[in-house]
Design an enzyme around this catalytic site. Structure first.
Site, PDB file in Angstrom:
ATOM      1  N   HIS A   1      -4.236 -15.498 -19.933  1.00 46.34           N
ATOM      2  CA  HIS A   1      -2.663 -15.926 -20.024  1.00 46.34           C
ATOM      3  C   HIS A   1      -2.351 -17.240 -18.916  1.00 46.34           C
ATOM      4  O   HIS A   1      -1.490 -17.830 -19.448  1.00 46.34           O
ATOM      5  CB  HIS A   1      -1.828 -14.770 -19.439  1.00 46.34           C
ATOM      6  CG  HIS A   1      -2.075 -14.332 -18.050  1.00 46.34           C
ATOM      7  ND1 HIS A   1      -3.088 -13.360 -17.883  1.00 46.34           N
ATOM      8  CD2 HIS A   1      -1.310 -14.649 -16.839  1.00 46.34           C
ATOM      9  CE1 HIS A   1      -3.006 -13.154 -16.418  1.00 46.34           C
ATOM     10  NE2 HIS A   1      -1.718 -13.927 -15.750  1.00 46.34           N
TER      11      HIS A   1
ATOM     12  N   ASN B   1      -2.603 -11.746  -6.015  1.00 47.14           N
ATOM     13  CA  ASN B   1      -1.346 -12.327  -5.900  1.00 47.14           C
ATOM     14  C   ASN B   1      -0.445 -11.168  -5.711  1.00 47.14           C
ATOM     15  O   ASN B   1       0.946 -11.367  -5.616  1.00 47.14           O
ATOM     16  CB  ASN B   1      -1.067 -13.377  -6.720  1.00 47.14           C
ATOM     17  CG  ASN B   1      -0.590 -13.001  -8.076  1.00 47.14           C
ATOM     18  OD1 ASN B   1      -0.490 -12.041  -8.266  1.00 47.14           O
ATOM     19  ND2 ASN B   1      -1.169 -13.985  -8.925  1.00 47.14           N
TER      20      ASN B   1
ATOM     21  N   ASP C   1      -5.189  -9.447 -10.948  1.00 49.02           N
ATOM     22  CA  ASP C   1      -4.836  -8.023 -10.673  1.00 49.02           C
ATOM     23  C   ASP C   1      -4.784  -7.269 -11.885  1.00 49.02           C
ATOM     24  O   ASP C   1      -5.422  -6.116 -11.795  1.00 49.02           O
ATOM     25  CB  ASP C   1      -3.277  -7.920 -10.102  1.00 49.02           C
ATOM     26  CG  ASP C   1      -3.224  -8.504  -8.893  1.00 49.02           C
ATOM     27  OD1 ASP C   1      -4.062  -8.026  -7.834  1.00 49.02           O
ATOM     28  OD2 ASP C   1      -2.356  -9.314  -8.465  1.00 49.02           O
ATOM     29  N   GLY C   2      -4.725  -7.798 -13.124  1.00 53.09           N
ATOM     30  CA  GLY C   2      -4.833  -7.015 -14.211  1.00 53.09           C
ATOM     31  C   GLY C   2      -6.238  -6.616 -14.789  1.00 53.09           C
ATOM     32  O   GLY C   2      -6.523  -5.458 -14.957  1.00 53.09           O
TER      33      GLY C   2
ATOM     34  N   PHE D   1     -17.966   6.164 -30.945  1.00 50.62           N
ATOM     35  CA  PHE D   1     -17.519   5.607 -29.885  1.00 50.62           C
ATOM     36  C   PHE D   1     -17.381   4.202 -30.047  1.00 50.62           C
ATOM     37  O   PHE D   1     -17.081   3.415 -28.989  1.00 50.62           O
ATOM     38  CB  PHE D   1     -18.478   6.008 -28.625  1.00 50.62           C
ATOM     39  CG  PHE D   1     -18.560   7.380 -28.340  1.00 50.62           C
ATOM     40  CD1 PHE D   1     -17.341   8.223 -28.097  1.00 50.62           C
ATOM     41  CD2 PHE D   1     -19.943   8.345 -28.297  1.00 50.62           C
ATOM     42  CE1 PHE D   1     -17.467   9.452 -27.793  1.00 50.62           C
ATOM     43  CE2 PHE D   1     -19.757   9.615 -28.255  1.00 50.62           C
ATOM     44  CZ  PHE D   1     -18.560  10.145 -27.898  1.00 50.62           C
TER      45      PHE D   1
ATOM     46  N   HIS E   1     -25.397   8.467 -36.076  1.00 51.37           N
ATOM     47  CA  HIS E   1     -24.502   9.577 -36.099  1.00 51.37           C
ATOM     48  C   HIS E   1     -23.309   9.063 -36.848  1.00 51.37           C
ATOM     49  O   HIS E   1     -21.944   9.386 -36.453  1.00 51.37           O
ATOM     50  CB  HIS E   1     -24.390  10.266 -35.020  1.00 51.37           C
ATOM     51  CG  HIS E   1     -25.553  10.882 -33.971  1.00 51.37           C
ATOM     52  ND1 HIS E   1     -26.752   9.884 -33.921  1.00 51.37           N
ATOM     53  CD2 HIS E   1     -26.106  11.787 -33.817  1.00 51.37           C
ATOM     54  CE1 HIS E   1     -27.726  10.602 -33.395  1.00 51.37           C
ATOM     55  NE2 HIS E   1     -27.164  11.833 -33.242  1.00 51.37           N
TER      56      HIS E   1
ATOM     57  N   LEU F   1      -6.866  -8.291 -20.901  1.00 48.99           N
ATOM     58  CA  LEU F   1      -7.376  -8.069 -19.679  1.00 48.99           C
ATOM     59  C   LEU F   1      -8.624  -7.283 -19.452  1.00 48.99           C
ATOM     60  O   LEU F   1      -8.666  -6.322 -20.290  1.00 48.99           O
ATOM     61  CB  LEU F   1      -6.253  -7.867 -18.610  1.00 48.99           C
ATOM     62  CG  LEU F   1      -5.066  -8.827 -18.488  1.00 48.99           C
ATOM     63  CD1 LEU F   1      -3.895  -8.339 -17.889  1.00 48.99           C
ATOM     64  CD2 LEU F   1      -5.681 -10.205 -18.031  1.00 48.99           C
TER      65      LEU F   1
ATOM     66  N   ARG G   1     -27.828  10.126 -38.857  1.00 52.89           N
ATOM     67  CA  ARG G   1     -28.530  11.197 -37.929  1.00 52.89           C
ATOM     68  C   ARG G   1     -29.664  11.883 -38.820  1.00 52.89           C
ATOM     69  O   ARG G   1     -30.720  12.046 -38.330  1.00 52.89           O
ATOM     70  CB  ARG G   1     -27.676  12.207 -37.160  1.00 52.89           C
ATOM     71  CG  ARG G   1     -28.544  13.338 -36.534  1.00 52.89           C
ATOM     72  CD  ARG G   1     -27.606  14.395 -35.941  1.00 52.89           C
ATOM     73  NE  ARG G   1     -28.508  15.217 -35.106  1.00 52.89           N
ATOM     74  CZ  ARG G   1     -28.201  16.454 -34.901  1.00 52.89           C
ATOM     75  NH1 ARG G   1     -27.160  17.074 -35.677  1.00 52.89           N
ATOM     76  NH2 ARG G   1     -29.004  17.184 -34.150  1.00 52.89           N
TER      77      ARG G   1
ATOM     78  N   HIS H   1       3.191 -19.211 -18.885  1.00 54.56           N
ATOM     79  CA  HIS H   1       2.761 -18.477 -17.839  1.00 54.56           C
ATOM     80  C   HIS H   1       2.546 -19.650 -16.754  1.00 54.56           C
ATOM     81  O   HIS H   1       1.525 -19.880 -16.443  1.00 54.56           O
ATOM     82  CB  HIS H   1       1.434 -17.579 -17.775  1.00 54.56           C
ATOM     83  CG  HIS H   1       1.575 -16.317 -18.770  1.00 54.56           C
ATOM     84  ND1 HIS H   1       1.521 -16.606 -20.192  1.00 54.56           N
ATOM     85  CD2 HIS H   1       1.929 -15.130 -18.490  1.00 54.56           C
ATOM     86  CE1 HIS H   1       1.697 -15.373 -20.634  1.00 54.56           C
ATOM     87  NE2 HIS H   1       1.834 -14.616 -19.688  1.00 54.56           N
TER      88      HIS H   1
ATOM     89  N   HIS I   1     -16.784  14.263 -32.067  1.00 55.88           N
ATOM     90  CA  HIS I   1     -18.264  13.223 -32.209  1.00 55.88           C
ATOM     91  C   HIS I   1     -18.164  12.874 -33.748  1.00 55.88           C
ATOM     92  O   HIS I   1     -19.119  12.030 -33.983  1.00 55.88           O
ATOM     93  CB  HIS I   1     -19.141  14.134 -31.637  1.00 55.88           C
ATOM     94  CG  HIS I   1     -19.313  14.154 -30.399  1.00 55.88           C
ATOM     95  ND1 HIS I   1     -18.240  14.454 -29.626  1.00 55.88           N
ATOM     96  CD2 HIS I   1     -20.237  13.493 -29.343  1.00 55.88           C
ATOM     97  CE1 HIS I   1     -18.545  14.369 -28.215  1.00 55.88           C
ATOM     98  NE2 HIS I   1     -19.776  14.005 -28.227  1.00 55.88           N
TER      99      HIS I   1
ATOM    100  N   HIS J   1       5.735 -15.269 -13.545  1.00 55.11           N
ATOM    101  CA  HIS J   1       4.522 -14.987 -14.054  1.00 55.11           C
ATOM    102  C   HIS J   1       4.606 -15.156 -15.493  1.00 55.11           C
ATOM    103  O   HIS J   1       3.714 -15.943 -15.789  1.00 55.11           O
ATOM    104  CB  HIS J   1       4.325 -13.164 -13.976  1.00 55.11           C
ATOM    105  CG  HIS J   1       3.318 -12.841 -14.598  1.00 55.11           C
ATOM    106  ND1 HIS J   1       1.830 -12.704 -14.101  1.00 55.11           N
ATOM    107  CD2 HIS J   1       2.936 -12.571 -15.873  1.00 55.11           C
ATOM    108  CE1 HIS J   1       1.079 -12.264 -15.139  1.00 55.11           C
ATOM    109  NE2 HIS J   1       1.476 -12.169 -16.091  1.00 55.11           N
TER     110      HIS J   1
END
Lengths: 697, 697
Positions: free
Chosen positions: B72, B194, B164-165, B459, B483, B122, B542, B32, B495, B276
């Site tokens: 990058h 850019n 930007d990413g 999660f 949990h 990113l 839990r 890059h 969940h 790029h």
């Protein structure tokens, strides 16, 4: 702007929602009463006064879509389904969150009729709603592009109820930015801003200005503040006006920030985290009922007059549906070809001749499977107009662009590389993999079209919550995941998948498909489209791979099997010399060539090795025991898996005497040939593993 | 405001950066170049004129931190390291992206001295920079809370270059919202706007107003537009002024939007996606060199005068470091106890007596492992001041709150449930699991403190990209995942983890720890803190679980083994009756009790079953072959794994004759006892599996 009819019976119905929510959570002993109580007027308004839906037909394609992004407040939806005659009855509410009930803890698509999407993991509903709006515009473009705005049978709205949690999750930010960019005028989100989450007052972690933020995304934003007078006044007319105004904003998605008090009018728990995720308790509910002039001694007590009033939604919906049917008939009359397309799409059928349209790749020239996929996508696109997709800013790398198509963006966002058209079929997600996953879910659930989205395989990690939801919903989204091993080379370990194939195979009801060569890639795509059930990720090589010379059927002698066998998930690509295998190689993707080479080396040493190409272990698992035995005979215990990733998932397949040629550590930055050599992803290693396995018998 | 000294030799040095970037990518053939070229002035300004860093000592805790979120563009960092005398030489730049070089495709923490954090995926760098800023404030609070702003040796800045990413990824949105909320005055991000990404002009997917959006997060935002005159003028002084101004904004993080032309002044490829991610090509580089008055015939050609000038950074840095050492000495003199704490933290040592501080749970009373963990966290917090953490809006469920601590938020954000203090030790991430993961990475990499963050195990999917980076960096972040199975009950399949334990174990260099009872939980925490190497996730129930009655050592006769054995990853909890096992149960977490019950049932039938508790398969894998053989003797091939999730990872452990009591499908909404019964997670199933395995021998 439509006038709102709101009588005392409507108020009574809304209050009935509140006490039912409290009663239902109390009965099971756990759940989320608060939001269902304070959202009662908003939900009732949408279901009874705003949305065009037919409670007796959840498949009506002209319906407004409703997405409960605050999935934990599932009662918000269940109680409206009960009142509106969608097929839920009081006993269903009484069975909340119990085994086998139609009213599970979170709304589940495919489980409870009328639920558009499974929600619960925060941010997903709102993000997917953007996909619903994408799909409606694309569908309109396919079927009725010239109709004036608001006049097509394919025009409808997408309504969302979102909460504080949705606003905090990053996937919402990604999708909201795209929604503004796309000018999705039919998307209307009500943000229940009650400023309470599990850790109570959201000021402890969430003090940004959501209003300003959504303006920055180029949404239309309105505020309906029921607390503005100092008293709490549920001004339903004000909310109705805001919704009607939002419907009139056709070039921007709309956010209506609705300032509510959670659990209002629960006497002591309103406005607190205590009412968010726990039963209120008997005394509190009694107080609530007294305040609302309900009998505190009774539970699940619904005035028949309320139900009679609210169930009129069925007749109203049927009338709207009938009117729409006439509108559709006029359209069909004028557009017989498009009507045939719609009928085919609704039937979930593919056009005849799709298989014939697939490119055939000649052996002798090396082709990366991503390049093959790019050709296949374009060939399919010629005969399958409902096929569309793109990439999360990796179009050139993923090779996901339908060259004959325009970009699905407003014309004003055309660039010198891309030509924009609101009805285009090339998707640009930007560097937003998670929103891509959620939006693909929305597109699929909206129905009728076949979307795909690409990124590097490593970034499946960014999409994972959306991919899991697709699997849970059996939603046929397709992910194009290129650069599928350390062989992507110089970008190094942050970009090199090691555990991704295994981690994705771990998701129930998800298909990982890793074709071995260009022709397998063609049949992988065909099979994915034919299956039309559940999501699939196609893992593709960056590097060139040999195109195997194949016969037309099964492998026999020295003739390799046809790539059509991909549909079976795993198949004998090359039979063992002599026909009886001493050892079996099982490989996927770019490593199948290593197995083929190792077979030759072993032949020279008098060892007969069979090569099984296993593009999809999930599809293979669905085959008959007889077929599976024919590919992997139990008697042949010398087995070697070859895959440029961890062995974790292969141990059960190769067994105690088996060996895995694998990579058990993170990658490195270098050219791919060096990496394969350094990491032992070689023919020599495969040969050694075969001998080792034979020795272990 | 400090004046900027900027002479013609500085301009020459900046231009040298550009040609080196172009040369380095050209040599390897991929990479890059564009961003490294156009960011040259900004990076040079930071490294040579702004930051307080000592190139000869990357461990100096007083250094300003630098995070290259645009990973990058690794050359941006490598070339400054070369010019500034950080240990990279020209041959390192020539070896860019090749095997074994110090200059891999993306910057790698622990691989190249001076790199603060591995970046590339990113959003992660910018999000983790928020963690660096958290850590610096918390460290200051521990060691020097009363110093006036800017006067403490523990005051320093965190500089980020983002692109930007980064702005599009959701994790940035989550972290940026927290950064504004936290008023992180020492965080300064330069956004290289850019407007070019891989799909070229970002207008195709990214038209939001980033300026407005960051104002909405309550950041200070400045714009430095080098294109504003119509010409491209790299007004370095303007950027320097903006940075100096940002340093003066002490109550908000700062975003400087720097409008650049990518690859400037590459003659034909500037401002386009072509520059790029690909080598520019010989002719283009020749044109670039001619424009900059470099010899187009030469590569990697650096004027010695430039290097002499830029390497003065070493002396300057050493002088700053010496000055800081004096400042630290004054502080140490005045704060001997805090100095002792700092020394211990820097040595990576735990205080004596930590083990003694652990709570001991008496058998006989059932305790969930999450509740045990809550007690353990609080006990550890008493003796380990650098231990801090919290939850992504699940404090009450995760039980992650240090009760004696205040909340780490500005005082003004106190709520009626939480008392805020900028030096508090209770973290509130809001509903932002991904940012939590990235921020924990930043805290750990900043150094010296021991953070943890909690959410539901399901999660972990949202956090996965940050968790993987932690593993890749061997960064000891700790995740509290409660949990941890379908036994969470009524919330249902969205969940309920099914594949999460396996998918997390799939990540190299990551430890999954799932304690079986309260006392295992205590030793799991102790071991995690003692190991101080790589990330660990502790999976907690839990539901209540029995606290096993145990002896002080290994299992013998009917005496269960001590929970201290947790550190070995897996151990014999209960020996087979008679001492010689016919069959071995291997279970984790809440399923160990099923194994214990099944052992009793089998005893009644004359079958002798050993129970192995396996809280961490990764830790077990590190043990000696002798120890592993003692726990799982090869001769005992009848084996049954019991874990309330998929069997995928267990097949290699139980072997061909083994069986797995597992759950191979998504969960459902019901109470947990019903779910365990319906899903076959029972003593009966374990007994049957054991007999089945014995029959398969």
């Amino acid at each position: 702007m439509a006038d709102l009819q709101w009588e005392s019976i409507d108020k009574k119905a809304v209050d009935t929602v509140r006490v039912l929510a409290a009663d239902a959570v109390e009965k099971v002993g756990n759940g989320h009463p608060g939001t269902a109580m304070s959202l009662a007027p908003a939900a009732y308004l949408l279901f009874q006064k705003v949305m065009r839906r037919d409670p007796s037909d959840s498949t009506w394609i002209g319906r407004d879509r409703f997405i409960l992004s605050v999935g934990h407040s599932s009662l918000t939806q269940y109680i409206q389904f009960y009142l509106g005659g969608y097929g839920l009855e009081l006993e269903d509410l009484e069975a909340l969150r119990t085994w086998g009930s139609k009213t599970p803890g979170h709304p589940e698509y495919g489980h409870t009729d009328g639920i558009e999407i499974t929600t619960g993991p925060l941010g997903q509903g709102l993000a997917s709603s953007v996909g619903f709006a994408y799909a409606s515009r694309f569908e309109r473009g396919l079927l009725d592009p010239d109709a004036a705005p608001g006049t097509s049978p394919f025009d409808h709205f997408v309504y969302v109820i979102a909460g504080d949690g949705d606003m905090q999750e990053g996937v919402t930010s990604e999708a909201a930015s795209l929604a503004g960019h796309q000018q999705l005028g039919n998307l209307i989100a009500i943000y229940d801003s009650n400023q309470i989450s599990i850790e109570d007052d959201t000021n402890i972690a969430f003090t940004e200005d959501v209003h300003k933020r959504f303006l920055a995304y180029d949404w239309d934003v309105q505020v309906v503040d029921w607390k503005k007078t100092g008293q709490y006044v549920e001004d339903v007319a004000e909310l109705h006006d805001a919704i009607e105004r939002a419907k009139g904003v056709t070039d921007k998605p709309s956010l209506i920030i609705l300032k509510t008090i959670i659990a209002w009018p629960s006497p002591t728990k309103q406005g607190s985290g205590k009412s968010h995720g726990s039963a209120l308790g008997k005394d509190e509910i009694a107080g609530l009922k007294r305040f609302l002039e309900f009998d505190p001694e009774k539970s699940f007590d619904v005035d028949p007059a309320v139900l009679e009033h609210t169930r009129k939604a069925v007749e109203r919906g049927q009338a709207q549906h009938a009117e729409w049917n006439e509108q559709l008939a006029v359209w069909a009359e004028a557009n017989p070809e498009k009507k045939a397309l719609l009928d085919r799409m609704l039937a979930g059928e593919l056009p005849e001749g799709l298989e014939d349209a697939l490119p055939v790749f000649e052996p002798g020239k090396d082709v990366s499977t991503r390049a093959a996929s790019g050709k296949v996508i374009n060939a399919i696109a010629e005969v399958l107009p409902e096929f569309w997709g793109g990439s999360a800013d990796l179009a050139e790398s993923n090779l996901t662009t339908i060259a004959s198509g325009k970009s699905f963006v407003p014309t004003e966002w055309s660039t010198h590389e891309w030509s924009g058209d609101p009805y285009g079929r090339v998707l640009h997600f930007g560097i937003r993999e998670h929103a891509m996953g959620a939006i693909l879910n929305g597109i699929v659930l909206h129905g009728n079209t076949r979307p795909f989205g690409g990124t590097f395989l490593i970034f499946s990690d960014y999409m994972r919550p959306a991919v899991r939801l697709a699997a849970l919903m059996k939603a046929p989204a397709t992910y194009v995941w290129t650069h599928d091993s350390v062989a992507l080379g110089e970008d190094g370990p942050t970009h090199q998948p090691i555990e991704q194939l295994t981690a994705l195979r771990a998701i129930p009801d998800f298909s990982v498909v890793r074709p071995a060569d260009a022709n397998e890639t063609a049949y992988a795509w065909l099979t994915i489209l034919q299956r039309f059930s559940g999501p699939a990720g196609i893992a593709l090589s960056r590097q060139n791979l040999p195109v195997f010379e194949r016969g037309d059927g099964d492998a026999t002698g020295e003739t390799f099997a046809s790539a059509k066998n991909v549909a079976k998930g795993a198949y004998v690509l090359a039979e063992a010399p002599g026909g009886t295998p001493d050892v079996i190689f099982i490989a996927t993707g770019s490593e199948v060539q290593i197995a083929v080479e190792a077979r030759e080396v072993l032949r020279g040493e008098g060892i007969n090795a069979r090569v099984v190409s296993a593009p999809s272990l999930e599809w293979f698992d669905e085959q008959s025991d007889e077929y599976k035995e024919s590919v992997l005979p139990k008697a042949v215990k010398a087995r070697v898996s070859i895959e440029a990733g961890i062995a974790l998932g292969w141990q059960g397949i190769v067994g105690d005497a088996g060996r895995s040629v694998s990579i058990e550590h993170f990658g490195a930055s270098a050219d791919y040939k060096t990496l394969f050599e350094k990491f032992g992803m070689t023919t020599d290693a495969a040969v050694a593993a075969a001998k080792d396995s034979l020795a272990a018998l």
